[in-house]
Design an enzyme around this catalytic site. Structure first.
Site, mmCIF file in Angstrom:
data_model
loop_
_atom_site.group_PDB
_atom_site.id
_atom_site.type_symbol
_atom_site.label_atom_id
_atom_site.label_comp_id
_atom_site.label_asym_id
_atom_site.label_seq_id
_atom_site.Cartn_x
_atom_site.Cartn_y
_atom_site.Cartn_z
ATOM 1 N N PHE A 1 0.649 -1.069 0.109
ATOM 2 C CA PHE A 1 -0.046 0.029 -0.054
ATOM 3 C C PHE A 1 0.804 1.705 0.004
ATOM 4 C CE2 PHE A 1 -1.898 2.702 3.319
ATOM 5 C CZ PHE A 1 -2.492 3.846 2.286
ATOM 6 N N ILE B 1 12.993 -9.695 2.371
ATOM 7 C CA ILE B 1 14.182 -8.489 2.708
ATOM 8 C C ILE B 1 15.188 -9.673 3.543
ATOM 9 C CG2 ILE B 1 13.343 -6.970 2.195
ATOM 10 C CD1 ILE B 1 12.259 -6.857 5.414
ATOM 11 N N THR C 1 10.098 -11.785 9.027
ATOM 12 C CA THR C 1 10.361 -10.197 7.775
ATOM 13 C C THR C 1 10.870 -8.864 8.568
ATOM 14 O OG1 THR C 1 8.745 -10.929 6.597
ATOM 15 C CG2 THR C 1 8.600 -8.676 6.361
ATOM 16 N N THR D 1 5.898 2.671 13.047
ATOM 17 C CA THR D 1 4.158 3.026 13.097
ATOM 18 C C THR D 1 4.614 3.405 14.321
ATOM 19 O OG1 THR D 1 2.726 1.862 14.133
ATOM 20 C CG2 THR D 1 4.436 1.253 13.929
ATOM 21 N N ASP D 2 3.517 4.170 14.872
ATOM 22 C CA ASP D 2 3.275 4.910 15.619
ATOM 23 C C ASP D 2 2.885 4.049 16.776
ATOM 24 O OD1 ASP D 2 1.028 4.514 15.036
ATOM 25 O OD2 ASP D 2 -0.449 5.878 15.643
ATOM 26 N N GLU D 3 2.346 2.680 17.024
ATOM 27 C CA GLU D 3 1.702 1.110 17.493
ATOM 28 C C GLU D 3 3.068 0.859 18.680
ATOM 29 O OE1 GLU D 3 -0.363 -1.515 16.000
ATOM 30 O OE2 GLU D 3 -1.448 -0.436 14.296
ATOM 31 N N TYR E 1 2.287 -7.247 16.104
ATOM 32 C CA TYR E 1 2.647 -7.017 15.052
ATOM 33 C C TYR E 1 3.927 -5.836 15.602
ATOM 34 C CZ TYR E 1 2.445 -2.945 11.513
ATOM 35 O OH TYR E 1 2.711 -1.841 11.190
ATOM 36 N N SER E 2 3.342 -4.858 16.480
ATOM 37 C CA SER E 2 3.439 -3.913 17.435
ATOM 38 C C SER E 2 5.359 -4.181 18.004
ATOM 39 C CB SER E 2 2.707 -2.647 17.927
ATOM 40 O OG SER E 2 2.302 -3.522 19.044
ATOM 41 N N LYS F 1 7.512 -4.379 14.993
ATOM 42 C CA LYS F 1 7.976 -2.895 14.744
ATOM 43 C C LYS F 1 8.552 -2.182 15.693
ATOM 44 C CE LYS F 1 7.061 -1.576 11.496
ATOM 45 N NZ LYS F 1 7.561 -1.895 9.889
ATOM 46 N N LYS G 1 -7.617 -4.005 5.270
ATOM 47 C CA LYS G 1 -7.536 -3.178 6.625
ATOM 48 C C LYS G 1 -9.213 -1.993 6.374
ATOM 49 C CE LYS G 1 -3.327 -3.404 7.311
ATOM 50 N NZ LYS G 1 -2.430 -3.899 6.438
ATOM 51 N N PHE G 2 -9.632 -1.513 7.902
ATOM 52 C CA PHE G 2 -10.422 -0.973 8.610
ATOM 53 C C PHE G 2 -11.419 -0.193 7.283
ATOM 54 C CE2 PHE G 2 -12.622 2.437 10.279
ATOM 55 C CZ PHE G 2 -13.610 2.048 11.082
ATOM 56 N N LEU H 1 -18.249 -3.032 12.830
ATOM 57 C CA LEU H 1 -17.388 -1.905 14.447
ATOM 58 C C LEU H 1 -16.883 -2.736 14.878
ATOM 59 C CD1 LEU H 1 -16.548 0.350 13.896
ATOM 60 C CD2 LEU H 1 -18.881 1.108 15.225
ATOM 61 N N ARG I 1 -11.078 -6.793 18.561
ATOM 62 C CA ARG I 1 -9.962 -7.770 18.336
ATOM 63 C C ARG I 1 -9.312 -7.497 19.997
ATOM 64 N NH1 ARG I 1 -5.979 -3.746 15.067
ATOM 65 N NH2 ARG I 1 -6.584 -4.341 13.347
#
Ligand code: NAD
Ligand code: DAU
Length: 331
Positions: free
Chosen positions: A11, A58, A96, A120-122, A147-148, A151, A186-187, A203, A270
């Protein structure tokens, strides 16, 4: 200038490739992308032979090393990027996001190549709804999901390679992006494509979680500003003061698509769902003079809806599988 863009078929990376060819028309652009479920050749198809697409991992040094050796700058977008997937199976996130970033760092160290790490901000965890605070570059790391946390680990590797080995790197941590070419897991694109299919938006939980939305083109302009003007070793937070809760976003999508704004359904939440993200962008604005251009969320969202309407061939092959996965967990 030879720019190596990892994850350039995803994306944000695909938008970045397009923007790079406008901002630096003489640049040579190579994309390194594994074309996982999230990568899409079609996102680069209009560029023809203006870029080289190398399909590879990678985390594979034999693939990475010669590409880095030939580059002047590496812009690193490639990642496993979806929180919900990381809750189902964290393993590709470790390979990854951690091993892949490590592999790139070793290559840029060996060849003395400038590196920009997109994050990311996460990594900062979440904020309370009634907390006036926003994330700053000094906020302690406190990630919530596989995920976060992967990262966050990758950011720390970059910082260590700067300090210990003198690698010339910068890091950016951005808030939630929206715009064309976003995967329909994604949302925002999930709800748009659901409505195109006559399905009500979904939602998670009460829908009170807040995300700080930024248009992908603004994010990528900031990334180029950091590459060109940022200080080596520094972290810049990218955000455009776009806080909205998920309920507001769903209601606006429904309205813009000609539906009753209350015509959505609540589904299973979630696990560990972060409540709120918010970016203090003052370092980026004051130090580098960056300003976002796409700050009218309503018109940005309308353009994004139009893009998914006009590009059904791009997302249609993905839709049934994405929805089957969500349905299996009550979402
Ligand atoms: P995406 O999932 O749409 O794209 C990721 C791309 O990376 C895909 O093309 C995929 O094929 C490729 N890829 C995955 N594993 C790979 C591997 N091992 N080797 C080579 N290529 C591989 O992700 P996105 O939303 O475009 O996010 C890009 C980057 O920006 C990520 O690092 C993400 O953490 C970060 N980010 C995303 C957002 C957001 O809102 N989407 C916000 C802030 C930061
Ligand atoms: O903050 C930056 C992060 O933003 C990036 O690092 C991630 O790569 C990117 O995926 C995004 O993470 P989120 O988890 O915030 O994005 P997502 O699109 O998955 O969900 C946005 C919000 O919407 C979140 O609160 C969960 C909620 N949601 C999501 C889906 C898919 C729903 O309510 N319904 C849904 O169907």
């Amino acid at each position: 200038m030879h720019v190596l863009i990892t994850g350039g078929a995803g994306f944000i990376g695909a938008n970045f490739v397009h923007q790079t060819l406008v901002r630096h028309p003489d640049a040579k652009v190579t994309v390194l992308d594994k074309l996982t479920y999230a990568g899409n050749r079609g996102s680069l198809a209009d560029l023809g032979d203006r870029i080289d697409l190398v399909v590879g991992d990678i985390a594979d040094m034999d693939t990475v090393d010669p590409l880095v050796a030939d580059a002047d700058v590496v812009v690193h977008f490639a990642a496993e990027s979806h929180n919900d997937n990381s809750l189902r199976d964290p393993s590709p996130f470790i390979r990854t996001n951690l091993v892949g970033t490590f592999t790139l760092l070793e290559a840029v160290r060996r060849h003395g190549v400038r590196f920009h790490h997109v994050s990311t901000d996460e990594v900062y965890g979440d904020l309370e709804l009634d907390d006036p605070a926003k994330f700053t570059p000094d906020t302690p790391y406190n990630p919530s999901s596989p995920y976060s946390s992967s990262k966050a680990g990758s950011d720390l590797l970059v910082r260590a390679w700067v300090r210990s080995f003198g690698v010339e790197a910068t890091i950016s941590n951005c808030s939630n992006n929206y715009g064309p070419y976003q995967h329909i897991e994604k949302f925002i694109p999930r709800q748009i494509t659901n409505l195109i299919d006559g399905v009500r938006p979904k939602l998670y939980g009460a829908g009170e979680n807040v995300r700080d939305w930024i248009h992908v083109l603004d994010h990528n302009d900031a990334v180029w500003d950091i590459i060109e003007k940022g200080r080596i070793g520094e972290t810049y937070l990218i955000g455009a003061n776009g806080e909205k809760n998920n309920k507001e976003v769903v209601e606006l999508i429904l309205e813009l698509m000609g539906h009753d704004p209350s015509d959505y359904e609540h589904v299973a939440d979630r696990p560990g769902h972060d409540m709120r993200y918010a970016i203090d962008n003052s370092k980026l604005v004051q130090e580098l003079g960056w300003t976002p251009r796409y700050t009218d969320f309503r018109s940005g969202l309308q353009a994004t809806i139009d893009w998914y309407r006009d590009n059904e061939a791009w997302w249609r092959p993905l839709k049934a599988e994405v929805e089957a996965k969500y349905a299996s967990q009550g979402q």
